[in-house]
Design an enzyme around this catalytic site. Sequence first.
Site, PDB file in Angstrom:
ATOM      1  N   CYS A 154     -31.463 -22.406  -9.911  1.00  0.00           N
ATOM      2  CA  CYS A 154     -31.486 -23.431 -11.020  1.00  0.00           C
ATOM      3  C   CYS A 154     -30.417 -23.394 -12.021  1.00  0.00           C
ATOM      4  CB  CYS A 154     -32.773 -23.634 -11.837  1.00  0.00           C
ATOM      5  SG  CYS A 154     -34.105 -23.940 -10.476  1.00  0.00           S
ATOM      6  N   HIS A 208     -33.453 -26.385 -18.747  1.00  0.00           N
ATOM      7  CA  HIS A 208     -33.423 -25.129 -18.053  1.00  0.00           C
ATOM      8  C   HIS A 208     -32.097 -24.602 -18.428  1.00  0.00           C
ATOM      9  CE1 HIS A 208     -35.190 -21.989 -14.767  1.00  0.00           C
ATOM     10  NE2 HIS A 208     -35.151 -21.758 -15.945  1.00  0.00           N
TER      11      HIS A 208
END
Length: 629
Positions: free
Chosen positions: A77, A138
Amino acid sequence: MRSSVLAPLLSLLLTAGGHVTGEEVDKKPNFVLMMVDDLGIGDIGCYGNDTIRSPNIDRLASEGVKLTQHIAAAPLCSPSRAAFMTGRYAIRSGMVSTGRVQVLLFLGGSGGLPPSETTFAKRLQQQGYTTGLIGKWHLGLNCEHRGDHCHHPNQHGFSYFYGLPFTLFNDCVPGEGSDVLVNLQHSLYNLTLLLGLGLFTMVCVRVLGLYQVSLWLLVLFFLLSVAAAAVWIVPFKFLQTWNCIIMRNQDVVEQPMTVETLPQRLLAEAQNFIKRNADHPFLLLFSLAHIHTPLFKSPAFAGRSRHGRYGDNLEEVDWIIGKVTETVDSLNLSNNTLMYFTSDHGGHLEDSDSLIGQKGGWNGKYKGGKAMGGWEGGIRVPGIFRWPGRLTAGKVVDEPTSLMDLYPTLKYLAKDTKPDRHSDGFNLMPLLEGKVARSEHTFMFHYCGAYMNAARWHPPDSGSIFKVHFFTPNFSPLGAGGCYNTKVCFCHGEYVTQHRPPLLFDLYHDPSESHPLMPDTEPRYAEILEQISRAVERHEQTLEQKETSNDSASSTETVRVQNQMTWDRILWRPWLQPCCGTFPFCGCKENATHFKAVSMVTKCKRMGGSMQDERREMRGFIREDKKFA
């Protein structure tokens, strides 16, 4: 007489008509970018899946352009999203790791996308676009103290943010287990038990008079036990509170978040953002919380698919994409809106259990998956562009492309010609529009953490795409197709096997990377290795080069990148923890008031209300939006 009157009138009408057409041509397009989390390329119908229903995503492909070799810059990610946002390999921004931890783990850490980096949102914001991020971020939050928001989406060019500053992960739902440093948690737990047992034993010995244990020793053991318990319990046992939050811009509006209603809320925010900004150029990045675990249990989709809860979630994703597309079309924006669909990386093969079954995605015929370095299954992702009237419907592009290409593509379409730093992506429009047949990505590089793991070469005189692996992760148990013993693969030390010479594959003839080429099976073997070696050397030289400043075409600066994934940056720090309330008593629940506010603002805009009225209405509702638990 009549003709002498009509001629000037006809000329005037033609001139006016030409002027309107010119305005339409010059009008800046809107952008709706939709990114799914952990989606496998084999999960989608238009990429070959015939057992999971994805009619809305398939429709985007049939009405637009489908990329078959769309590559993420990393198989995880945080580094993949950093590269996507900046158009540059994550190593240039320090969003890479040299050890076990390859993504950000705590909102209360100081690591994140550096303020010195430039995102496509910031560039478009400078071109007059209204920019919004709905969903997952994130990429960090704070640097030095709670509220400095140095890594926040608002600081990286997004005018509006609503969603998860961290990510959806198992700790967000009680009973789903933990994803964060599980081995360390077990070690701290065992240490706390040992210290507690030692303290209890010494107290018993002293009370029974078996041995004269020093009071100071008891106090020391007591303090050590308390410290060990605090180090284990406070950061890890309250992860749902610390990491699982929802923010609107820089305000925490829910802590911990209610996961069950998250999909509907994110969809509503995305739709309302489009409606609010329908009258001027906008960029929306809709970063879905799906399909990362824990999987949602939405009643409307439960049991609908042939692949258990994962399939149900995927069909919910397709429905969400359909609703966003429907919103764009209903506002008559489709002919001036570039829509894009992708995933941040491949599916997580190791994520499964005996009750639910497979919880991670399927990567089709491609080897590997999430966190598996340069294996194709972890980095080859869906890539679909739709723009009616501009892009040919049903077109398929089989050339190598990258998520990093979005940055220069959006800049080009927004008519941003200002100086910029080194980019690793290329403008995709000539390829998408069929003006060129070959991608500009002659070479592409694949990182596993901070280490170059693999590279590919698309020779100009060949349809082949040659790919080398300098090292590969060690799958476990032996003979498995992933790192099932550790749940994710690592990029260093005993966890990898170095290859000298590198493993070599021809992806055109062997997309599953099953048959390594040898000197006796590939006539160009030595040339391929030499060409890729030189390309790697040139690429690594660019990591040290002076770069043009963002603010001036003439000034240059040597950028010293700080690693954002070191232990001191990723571990939890109380003074960096975002909190709804008075720390450590953090807790609040979002109510439906903000939806009323958004609807009222949208209605006001559509009816010609002033921006001052809109802001006044929004401020009034947001003040009521937080109800402390």
